[in-house]
Design a protein around this motif. Structure first.
Motif, mmCIF file in Angstrom:
data_model
loop_
_atom_site.group_PDB
_atom_site.id
_atom_site.type_symbol
_atom_site.label_atom_id
_atom_site.label_comp_id
_atom_site.label_asym_id
_atom_site.label_seq_id
_atom_site.Cartn_x
_atom_site.Cartn_y
_atom_site.Cartn_z
ATOM 1 N N ALA A 47 0.834 -1.208 0.000
ATOM 2 C CA ALA A 47 0.000 0.000 0.000
ATOM 3 C C ALA A 47 0.865 1.254 0.000
ATOM 4 O O ALA A 47 0.544 2.240 -0.671
ATOM 5 N N GLU A 48 1.985 1.191 0.721
ATOM 6 C CA GLU A 48 2.877 2.354 0.760
ATOM 7 C C GLU A 48 3.463 2.631 -0.626
ATOM 8 O O GLU A 48 3.498 3.765 -1.087
ATOM 9 N N ARG A 49 3.873 1.544 -1.314
ATOM 10 C CA ARG A 49 4.424 1.729 -2.669
ATOM 11 C C ARG A 49 3.369 2.253 -3.636
ATOM 12 O O ARG A 49 3.681 2.943 -4.602
ATOM 13 N N LEU A 50 2.106 1.889 -3.394
ATOM 14 C CA LEU A 50 1.013 2.359 -4.257
ATOM 15 C C LEU A 50 0.474 3.714 -3.784
ATOM 16 O O LEU A 50 -0.425 4.272 -4.422
ATOM 17 N N ASP A 51 1.010 4.193 -2.668
ATOM 18 C CA ASP A 51 0.559 5.467 -2.082
ATOM 19 C C ASP A 51 -0.942 5.431 -1.768
ATOM 20 O O ASP A 51 -1.672 6.384 -2.080
ATOM 21 N N ILE A 52 -1.369 4.314 -1.201
ATOM 22 C CA ILE A 52 -2.767 4.179 -0.767
ATOM 23 C C ILE A 52 -2.767 4.214 0.761
ATOM 24 O O ILE A 52 -2.224 3.318 1.413
ATOM 25 N N GLY A 53 -3.343 5.269 1.326
ATOM 26 C CA GLY A 53 -3.312 5.473 2.780
ATOM 27 C C GLY A 53 -4.133 4.436 3.524
ATOM 28 O O GLY A 53 -4.985 3.747 2.935
ATOM 29 N N SER A 54 -3.904 4.355 4.843
ATOM 30 C CA SER A 54 -4.560 3.314 5.640
ATOM 31 C C SER A 54 -6.088 3.468 5.620
ATOM 32 O O SER A 54 -6.811 2.487 5.790
ATOM 33 N N ASP A 55 -6.589 4.696 5.394
ATOM 34 C CA ASP A 55 -8.046 4.897 5.354
ATOM 35 C C ASP A 55 -8.678 4.225 4.138
ATOM 36 O O ASP A 55 -9.887 4.018 4.105
#
Ligand code: COA
Length: 350
Positions: free
Chosen positions: A269-277
């Motif tokens: 998710a971090e590599r895809l820049d998708i936040g925890s929300d």
């Protein structure tokens, strides 16, 4: 719509099933050299559901399948696909048995074997059956009695893997309606097949005619190498699926990754820049349920009201083979989705 031109697979129902027995980390720590703290911090898992002796994959698959058919509002399909690492037997496939127990004897039925990527391989297969007109409606189940292949003495796998099932019903529709499955991206690297394996039991071992070491009948994993490949390959597949769908990372409303390990999911998710929300997760409660993981999570998210019609969803998975895959979909308008069935898991009498 003339012929099969423009046909797309559309999600029409979702369901899931968890065996009733809940096993917390402390219970595992009483018989293995591990701790609640180690398991939580390295995997994100606090507890999991495990089958009782006598319950296997088909029972879970039937419950999840029945729940998905109920959610779809229709009990008929032309094809049943079961993605599993833990088939009832090496031969035949589990899907025909699941179909028959759902009152669907006579339809096409087969298994898909791609370990934790099995649900996405199954989804691509189901979408292909619908796109080509081979089927109008497909029941796809991811189901695992994974604890039956885990070595109870192996702390590196016993703390991660767990049991459960999730299912979706797919129907023929069009690519622009809510629920449509987007382009699927799939890959594999058999040169790395030894990283996740059950060495004994198959023809490769049997053909050598040498008795197997008892441990070789259990699932074995080289966790550190798997971790590295999982993050790289899953991220690449997710980006490729997004590109094919014409979406950017910021367009994704809900990221639904295979629940391999909370740290793997967070790194992707971090590599895809998708936040925890925007990240869906249930690994804390259910562990890694392999081919059942994504449909279980979809059913969880839908039951909790965290998926709305038209939401843009990204699915991604990685598993033994090695295999990996990703796809996009928009969330359909569904009647209320039930929480996972638990108490009703039963083997037929006799
Ligand atoms: N409890 C306590 N210690 C444990 C343990 C456990 N359950 N399992 C392993 N360890 C130990 C190891 O023996 C090792 O000890 P050492 O340093 O003395 O050799 C130490 O913890 C670190 O092991 P390592 O494997 O490097 O840990 P890790 O931080 O990589 O975490 C996994 C291990 C299995 C959690 C991690 O590698 C992982 O998640 N891999 C991918 C698993 C996966 O998702 N597979 C499915 C893909 S679909």
């Amino acid at each position: 719509m003339s012929g099969t031109a423009g046909r797309a697979a559309v999600i029409a129902g979702v369901g899931s099933c968890l065996p009733p027995r809940v096993v917390g980390n402390e219970e595992l720590a009483r018989r293995l050299d591990t701790s609640d703290e180690w398991i939580r911090s390295r995997t994100g898992i606090a507890r999991r559901h495990l089958v009782d002796p006598g319950t296997a994959t088909a029972a879970l698959a039937v419950e999840a399948g029945a729940s998905a058919l109920k959610s779809a509002g229709r009990a008929d399909v032309d094809s049943v696909i079961v993605a599993t690492t833990t088939p009832e037997r090496l031969c035949p496939a589990t899907a025909p048995q699941v179909a028959a127990r759902l009152g669907l004897a006579g339809v096409a039925a087969h298994d898909v074997s791609a370990v934790c990527t099995g649900f996405l391989y199954g989804l691509a297969t189901a979408a292909g059956q619908i796109a080509t007109g081979l089927a109008d409606r497909v029941l796809l189940v991811g189901a695992e009695a994974f604890s039956t292949i885990v070595n109870p003495a192996d702390r590196t796998t016993a703390v991660i893997f767990a049991d459960g099932a999730g299912a979706v019903v797919l129907r023929a529709g069009t690519a622009d309606e809510p629920g449509a499955v987007g382009p699927c991206v799939l890959g594999s690297d058999g040169d790395l097949s030894d990283l996740i394996t059950i060495p004994a039991g198959g023809s490769g071992h049997r053909s050598r005619g040498v008795p197997a070491h008892p441990d070789d009948h259990y699932f074995q994993m080289q966790g550190r190498d798997v971790y590295r490949h999982a993050v790289e390959r899953t991220t690449e597949a997710a980006l490729a699926a997004l590109a094919r769908a014409g979406w950017r990372c910021e367009d994704v409303d809900r990221f639904v990754p295979h629940q391999a390990n909370a740290r793997i999911c967070a790194a992707i998710a971090e590599r895809l820049d998708i936040g925890s929300d925007r990240q869906a997760s249930n690994i804390e409660r259910v562990g890694n349920t392999a081919a059942a993981s994504i449909p279980l999570l979809l059913a969880d998210e839908a039951a909790a009201g965290r998926l709305a019609s038209g939401d843009r969803v990204l699915l991604a998975a990685f598993g033994g083979g090695l295999t990996w895959g990703a796809t996009t979909l928009t969330w359909p308008e569904l009647a209320a989705v039930a929480a996972p069935a638990t108490a009703a898991v039963r083997e037929p009498a006799g």
